[in-house]
Design an enzyme around this catalytic site. Structure first.
Site, PDB file in Angstrom:
ATOM      1  N   TYR A 199      -0.420  -6.153  -9.321  1.00 46.20           N
ATOM      2  CA  TYR A 199       0.589  -5.282  -9.739  1.00 46.20           C
ATOM      3  C   TYR A 199      -0.014  -3.979 -10.879  1.00 46.20           C
ATOM      4  O   TYR A 199      -0.746  -4.430 -11.472  1.00 46.20           O
ATOM      5  CB  TYR A 199       1.581  -6.133 -10.684  1.00 46.20           C
ATOM      6  CG  TYR A 199       2.591  -7.022  -9.812  1.00 46.20           C
ATOM      7  CD1 TYR A 199       3.650  -6.688  -8.900  1.00 46.20           C
ATOM      8  CD2 TYR A 199       2.025  -8.230  -9.631  1.00 46.20           C
ATOM      9  CE1 TYR A 199       4.166  -7.579  -8.164  1.00 46.20           C
ATOM     10  CE2 TYR A 199       2.811  -9.311  -8.670  1.00 46.20           C
ATOM     11  CZ  TYR A 199       3.900  -8.748  -8.134  1.00 46.20           C
ATOM     12  OH  TYR A 199       4.452  -9.655  -7.177  1.00 46.20           O
ATOM     13  N   SER A 200       0.287  -2.834 -10.380  1.00 42.55           N
ATOM     14  CA  SER A 200      -0.181  -2.099 -11.198  1.00 42.55           C
ATOM     15  C   SER A 200       0.187  -2.073 -12.517  1.00 42.55           C
ATOM     16  O   SER A 200       1.459  -2.124 -12.924  1.00 42.55           O
ATOM     17  CB  SER A 200      -0.001  -0.618 -10.612  1.00 42.55           C
ATOM     18  OG  SER A 200      -0.069  -0.458  -9.237  1.00 42.55           O
ATOM     19  N   CYS A 358       0.070   6.942  -4.268  1.00 42.53           N
ATOM     20  CA  CYS A 358       0.555   5.577  -4.701  1.00 42.53           C
ATOM     21  C   CYS A 358       1.837   4.859  -3.980  1.00 42.53           C
ATOM     22  O   CYS A 358       2.943   5.712  -4.337  1.00 42.53           O
ATOM     23  CB  CYS A 358       0.359   5.142  -6.246  1.00 42.53           C
ATOM     24  SG  CYS A 358       0.440   3.280  -6.564  1.00 42.53           S
ATOM     25  N   GLU A 398      -3.730   4.482  -3.269  1.00 43.41           N
ATOM     26  CA  GLU A 398      -3.320   3.221  -3.365  1.00 43.41           C
ATOM     27  C   GLU A 398      -2.144   2.685  -2.808  1.00 43.41           C
ATOM     28  O   GLU A 398      -1.333   3.264  -3.507  1.00 43.41           O
ATOM     29  CB  GLU A 398      -3.629   2.795  -4.903  1.00 43.41           C
ATOM     30  CG  GLU A 398      -3.586   1.175  -4.933  1.00 43.41           C
ATOM     31  CD  GLU A 398      -4.084   0.755  -6.442  1.00 43.41           C
ATOM     32  OE1 GLU A 398      -5.417   0.674  -6.579  1.00 43.41           O
ATOM     33  OE2 GLU A 398      -3.239   0.783  -7.485  1.00 43.41           O
ATOM     34  N   TYR A 400       0.372  -0.140  -0.645  1.00 44.52           N
ATOM     35  CA  TYR A 400       0.158  -1.752  -0.357  1.00 44.52           C
ATOM     36  C   TYR A 400       1.551  -1.874   0.483  1.00 44.52           C
ATOM     37  O   TYR A 400       2.438  -0.929   0.701  1.00 44.52           O
ATOM     38  CB  TYR A 400       0.074  -2.472  -1.594  1.00 44.52           C
ATOM     39  CG  TYR A 400       1.163  -1.818  -2.688  1.00 44.52           C
ATOM     40  CD1 TYR A 400       2.475  -2.120  -2.916  1.00 44.52           C
ATOM     41  CD2 TYR A 400       0.517  -0.747  -3.735  1.00 44.52           C
ATOM     42  CE1 TYR A 400       3.297  -1.646  -3.934  1.00 44.52           C
ATOM     43  CE2 TYR A 400       1.330  -0.309  -4.594  1.00 44.52           C
ATOM     44  CZ  TYR A 400       2.816  -0.849  -4.803  1.00 44.52           C
ATOM     45  OH  TYR A 400       3.422  -0.344  -5.997  1.00 44.52           O
TER      46      TYR A 400
HETATM   47  P1  FAD Z   1       5.405 -12.810  -0.602  1.00 43.89           P
HETATM   48  O1  FAD Z   1       5.828 -14.062  -0.812  1.00 43.89           O
HETATM   49  O2  FAD Z   1       3.936 -12.438  -0.561  1.00 43.89           O
HETATM   50  O3  FAD Z   1       5.850 -12.041   0.843  1.00 43.89           O
HETATM   51  C1  FAD Z   1       5.352 -10.908   1.193  1.00 43.89           C
HETATM   52  C2  FAD Z   1       6.507 -10.141   1.955  1.00 43.89           C
HETATM   53  O4  FAD Z   1       6.845 -11.078   3.148  1.00 43.89           O
HETATM   54  C3  FAD Z   1       7.779  -9.796   1.108  1.00 43.89           C
HETATM   55  O5  FAD Z   1       7.905  -8.492   1.477  1.00 43.89           O
HETATM   56  C4  FAD Z   1       8.822 -10.689   1.541  1.00 43.89           C
HETATM   57  O6  FAD Z   1       9.926 -10.059   1.451  1.00 43.89           O
HETATM   58  C5  FAD Z   1       8.532 -11.057   3.009  1.00 43.89           C
HETATM   59  N1  FAD Z   1       8.874 -12.352   3.140  1.00 43.89           N
HETATM   60  C6  FAD Z   1       8.404 -13.469   2.521  1.00 43.89           C
HETATM   61  N2  FAD Z   1       8.951 -14.520   2.975  1.00 43.89           N
HETATM   62  C7  FAD Z   1       9.804 -14.203   3.805  1.00 43.89           C
HETATM   63  C8  FAD Z   1      10.666 -14.907   4.912  1.00 43.89           C
HETATM   64  N3  FAD Z   1      10.842 -16.279   4.842  1.00 43.89           N
HETATM   65  N4  FAD Z   1      11.382 -14.169   5.723  1.00 43.89           N
HETATM   66  C9  FAD Z   1      11.462 -12.947   5.921  1.00 43.89           C
HETATM   67  N5  FAD Z   1      10.421 -12.295   5.019  1.00 43.89           N
HETATM   68  C10 FAD Z   1       9.770 -12.827   4.005  1.00 43.89           C
HETATM   69  N6  FAD Z   1       4.390  -4.435  -6.127  1.00 43.89           N
HETATM   70  C11 FAD Z   1       5.242  -3.917  -7.104  1.00 43.89           C
HETATM   71  O7  FAD Z   1       6.377  -4.488  -7.245  1.00 43.89           O
HETATM   72  N7  FAD Z   1       4.844  -3.258  -8.099  1.00 43.89           N
HETATM   73  C12 FAD Z   1       3.455  -2.925  -8.248  1.00 43.89           C
HETATM   74  O8  FAD Z   1       3.144  -2.152  -9.063  1.00 43.89           O
HETATM   75  C13 FAD Z   1       2.496  -3.293  -7.243  1.00 43.89           C
HETATM   76  N8  FAD Z   1       1.220  -2.969  -7.335  1.00 43.89           N
HETATM   77  C14 FAD Z   1       0.455  -3.366  -6.507  1.00 43.89           C
HETATM   78  C15 FAD Z   1      -0.788  -2.946  -6.315  1.00 43.89           C
HETATM   79  C16 FAD Z   1      -1.692  -3.325  -5.471  1.00 43.89           C
HETATM   80  C17 FAD Z   1      -3.235  -2.813  -5.349  1.00 43.89           C
HETATM   81  C18 FAD Z   1      -1.392  -4.133  -4.495  1.00 43.89           C
HETATM   82  C19 FAD Z   1      -2.360  -4.656  -2.992  1.00 43.89           C
HETATM   83  C20 FAD Z   1       0.200  -4.543  -4.214  1.00 43.89           C
HETATM   84  C21 FAD Z   1       0.889  -4.090  -5.089  1.00 43.89           C
HETATM   85  N9  FAD Z   1       2.071  -4.494  -5.251  1.00 43.89           N
HETATM   86  C22 FAD Z   1       3.231  -4.160  -6.346  1.00 43.89           C
HETATM   87  C23 FAD Z   1       2.860  -5.596  -4.223  1.00 43.89           C
HETATM   88  C24 FAD Z   1       2.512  -6.955  -4.813  1.00 43.89           C
HETATM   89  O9  FAD Z   1       1.423  -7.121  -4.975  1.00 43.89           O
HETATM   90  C25 FAD Z   1       3.233  -7.887  -3.594  1.00 43.89           C
HETATM   91  O10 FAD Z   1       2.703  -7.890  -2.475  1.00 43.89           O
HETATM   92  C26 FAD Z   1       4.929  -7.990  -3.813  1.00 43.89           C
HETATM   93  O11 FAD Z   1       5.400  -8.075  -4.899  1.00 43.89           O
HETATM   94  C27 FAD Z   1       5.274  -9.164  -2.990  1.00 43.89           C
HETATM   95  O12 FAD Z   1       4.967 -10.378  -3.234  1.00 43.89           O
HETATM   96  P2  FAD Z   1       5.915 -11.575  -3.178  1.00 43.89           P
HETATM   97  O13 FAD Z   1       5.001 -12.752  -3.591  1.00 43.89           O
HETATM   98  O14 FAD Z   1       6.914 -11.383  -3.667  1.00 43.89           O
HETATM   99  O15 FAD Z   1       5.912 -11.519  -1.537  1.00 43.89           O
END
Ligand code: FAD
Length: 400
Positions: A199-200, A358, A398, A400
């Site tokens: 997360y940023s 971004c 950046e 994602y």
């Molecule tokens: P995960 O559990 O990892 O799932 C990934 C995706 O799959 C999600 O979209 C979810 O909806 C989908 N999914 C999961 N399970 C299911 C299922 N059973 N059926 C259908 N779909 C499904 N995020 C922010 O909100 N703010 C930020 O500032 C931010 N900054 C970032 C900076 C960088 C450099 C990077 C690489 C990423 C950043 N992200 C940011 C994204 C963040 O890291 C996560 O990827 C995001 O919050 C999703 O993580 P999660 O664990 O909730 O989803």
């Protein structure tokens, strides 16, 4: 004498431990431990599938070697080793030819993989030096939730939250533009502990208020997302495990002459909130040097819409693009960029301009095309400008 190879390595100082490369590698050649993410030479077939998804360019590192660095050694690195001397006496000429051929082959594969906006970037010359990787998966920092506020309107279709994390007495120095990892509790479908998500940081280096040892994040709840739901449901006083800080290139210049063009969608606004607050605190008179292009579906789903409208346009020129406002044409950030061509074109040729993009990965292509059109309209070549800006640490993406 063993054959020379060009070994694929990851720079542990630039890597933000998002593990995207590991997910993308079809050969299972990328692995991690609590400290590093590394490439196993015997498994890497140079398919380059990991190159363009890497948000930092840390993946794009190579050394010509006779014996590849073993995984166990790479997993303990704090920095990349320098290219070793391969001096081989009488055979030096043959080695030089072999190295040249390896360089050309990898350069051709990389050129293909790097088509478009992604790629290696550098920090701006005047940026402060970041601290990275102080807290790891094996030894995370425990932070305390100080606040969790909804940023989007109650009737908006997205739930984006402003999360404030207190760092207690810990030393966790972050710069604007860096990210942190959050480790969600529990295990994945294979029974392994969840990996951290990135997360940023959306607050400036000295905290939400000056001299408070805390930081803020801007987090969007993803349907069924593990970590985003965990974060969005956090309550004041809850404890959270952090890794990082990460990121050594998507940083802001500390130069008051620098002009910033910032383009974002949704939570991509997080670093730009931090940039804006940093400038408000340290350079309140730096008028006319920050432009923000910010896209969302509606004003109600645009994080920080209210506070942003209070920042004077003379300090931060705001160009909002809404794609789902009833009765109005769908507008995206690239449309707003094109509309502002008269302001942007001269900035493209100005050595003090820095461009930051971004947010959602899908925005990259449209934004690139808009800059290319603006440049063309002014008789300039966007790719030459972009590559030159990247070389001088003035072009940063950046997504994602
Ligand atoms: P995960 O559990 O990892 O799932 C990934 C995706 O799959 C999600 O979209 C979810 O909806 C989908 N999914 C999961 N399970 C299911 C299922 N059973 N059926 C259908 N779909 C499904 N995020 C922010 O909100 N703010 C930020 O500032 C931010 N900054 C970032 C900076 C960088 C450099 C990077 C690489 C990423 C950043 N992200 C940011 C994204 C963040 O890291 C996560 O990827 C995001 O919050 C999703 O993580 P999660 O664990 O909730 O989803």
């Amino acid at each position: 004498m063993s054959e020379l190879i060009k070994q694929h390595l990851i720079d542990p100082e630039l890597c933000i431990r998002c593990y995207t490369c590991e997910e993308m590698c079809p050969e299972g050649a990328i692995a991690h431990n609590d400290l590093n993410v590394v490439v196993e030479a015997a498994k890497c077939n140079y398919c380059m599938a990991c190159i363009s998804p890497c948000p930092t360019g840390s993946i794009d590192n190579w050394r010509v070697v006779r014996a590849p660095y073993p995984v166990a050694e790479q997993l303990a690195w704090a920095e990349l080793p320098a290219q070793a001397e391969l001096g081989n006496g009488a055979a030096q000429g043959a080695d030089d030819t072999a190295i040249e051929a390896l360089d050309d082959a990898i350069a051709a594969l990389l050129a293909e993989a790097h088509k478009g906006a992604g790629g290696r970037s550098k920090a701006p010359a005047s940026a402060s030096k970041p601290s990275v990787n102080l807290f790891t998966l094996g030894a995370p920092l425990e932070a305390t939730v100080q606040g969790n506020y909804r940023l989007t309107a109650p009737d908006a279709d997205s739930d984006v939250r402003h999360i404030i994390l207190g760092l207690g007495g810990a030393r966790f120095p972050v710069l604007e533009g860096q990210s942190i990892g959050i480790i969600p509790p529990g295990t994945d479908a294979n029974g392994k502990p969840h990996l951290p998500r990135l997360y940023s940081v959306s607050s400036p280096r000295d905290g939400e208020r000056p001299n408070t040892n805390n930081l803020s994040l801007t987090v969007k709840r993803e349907p069924q997302g593990v970590c985003s739901n965990y974060i969005c449901d956090l309550k004041k006083g809850d404890k959270v495990q952090l890794t990082g800080p990460f990121g050594a290139t998507f940083l802001m210049p500390e130069d008051r002459q620098a002009k910033l063009i910032m383009v974002c969608t949704g939570t991509g606004s997080a670093p730009f909130r931090a940039f804006t607050m940093r400038r408000q605190r340290t350079m309140p008179g730096a008028n006319g040097s920050m432009l923000l292009f910010f896209g969302a579906r509606t004003p109600g789903s645009l994080p920080y819409f209210g506070p942003l409208t209070k920042v004077p346009d003379s300090f931060l020129a705001k160009h909002f693009a809404f794609s789902r406002v009833g009765g109005q044409p769908k507008t995206y950030v690239q449309d707003r960029l094109r509309e502002a061509h008269a302001v942007i074109a001269p900035l493209l040729n100005d050595g003090s301009t820095h461009i930051y993009v971004c947010g959602l990965k899908q925005m990259e292509g449209g934004v690139e095309n808009a800059f290319a059109d603006i440049a063309r309209g002014a008789g300039l070549n966007w790719e030459t400008i972009r590559d030159g800006m990247r070389e001088t640490g003035r072009y940063h993406v950046e997504t994602y």
